[in-house]
Scaffold this active site. Structure first.
Site, PDB file in Angstrom:
ATOM      1  N   SER A 115      -2.782   9.574   7.190  1.00  0.00           N
ATOM      2  CA  SER A 115      -2.116   9.084   6.165  1.00  0.00           C
ATOM      3  C   SER A 115      -0.412   9.309   6.517  1.00  0.00           C
ATOM      4  CB  SER A 115      -2.343   9.636   4.754  1.00  0.00           C
ATOM      5  OG  SER A 115      -1.683   9.094   3.696  1.00  0.00           O
ATOM      6  N   ASP A 171      -9.044   1.028   0.546  1.00  0.00           N
ATOM      7  CA  ASP A 171      -8.100   2.097   0.447  1.00  0.00           C
ATOM      8  C   ASP A 171      -6.768   1.441  -0.416  1.00  0.00           C
ATOM      9  OD1 ASP A 171      -6.124   3.924   0.989  1.00  0.00           O
ATOM     10  OD2 ASP A 171      -6.352   3.975   2.988  1.00  0.00           O
ATOM     11  N   HIS A 198      -9.402   6.045   1.088  1.00  0.00           N
ATOM     12  CA  HIS A 198      -8.433   6.541   1.773  1.00  0.00           C
ATOM     13  C   HIS A 198      -9.075   8.151   2.244  1.00  0.00           C
ATOM     14  CE1 HIS A 198      -4.235   7.408   2.758  1.00  0.00           C
ATOM     15  NE2 HIS A 198      -4.058   8.506   2.066  1.00  0.00           N
TER      16      HIS A 198
END
Length: 221
Positions: A115, A171, A198
């Site tokens: 991320s 996601d 995610h």
């Protein structure tokens, strides 16, 4: 690097996501580590230097549970990964921390990022091309191009670092279009598109891709 038996080991630095730290990163990578346990790998973790204010998280955290980020996109020390901004508060401190980590705990064969950590890693890969860092490969999960205008300079040239880009169809935090946009800035990226959201996927299908990608670097040691 070699283990006690003289077997070559790949040493991988792990860069956590926003609102995470060394401990949470280690926990979230548990399934991934299990996926690749047949390979001689060593994982090293580090915590971002920018602590997220409690007024942002809305929680009271103990020192062991600090939520941290690699930079902030707003003056109130918050972060929006998809909103254009001129700010990247705390970025230079984070870059200095990574330089220090490479110096004191390296050398590293590869770097893993998730991320915001993977977005940061994309910049580190660009700096690798400039000779600032030395490592052989990078794995970027749920990554995206930084929206800070101060970081535009890092994306002006194709990035040559060998990379595996992992992103999910569902996601909701970093839509896969953003990960695809970033992957196009790399030369010959390996793509792992999964059906999930995610997180770091670790099913048998992903295991095969991870092993194939990493085995190339194990063999080259």
């Amino acid at each position: 690097m070699a283990d006690a038996l003289g077997k070559k080991v790949l040493k991988i630095l792990c860069i956590h996501g926003y609102r995470q730290n060394t401990n949470t990163c280690r926990e979230k990578l548990g399934a991934f580590r299990k996926c690749v346990k047949k390979l001689p790998l060593e994982f090293v973790y580090t915590t971002a230097p920018n602590r997220i204010p409690r007024t942002i998280t809305g929680e009271i955290a103990s020192p062991e549970e600090n939520e941290c980020g690699w930079w902030f996109s707003s003056p109130d020390d918050s972060y929006d990964p998809l909103a254009p901004t001129e700010l990247c508060k705390g970025f230079e401190d984070s870059l200095e921390l990574i330089k220090k980590t490479f110096k004191e705990q390296g050398p590293f064969d590869g770097v893993f990022g998730f991320s915001q950590g993977a977005s940061f890693l994309s910049i580190i890969c660009a700096l690798r091309d400039q000779g600032l860092f030395h490592f052989d490969f990078a794995i970027l999960v749920a990554s995206f191009k930084s929206r800070s205008s101060a970081h535009d300079v890092y994306y002006q040239k194709p990035i040559t670092c060998p990379t595996l880009h992992v992103y999910g169809d569902t996601d909701k935090v970093i839509p896969k279009e953003n990960s695809e946009e970033l992957a196009k800035l790399f030369v010959d990226p390996v793509i792992l598109n999964h059906a999930g959201g995610h997180f770091v996927p670790a099913s048998s299908a992903q295991k095969k891709v991870y092993l194939e990608f990493l085995e190339k670097f194990v063999s080259a040691k």
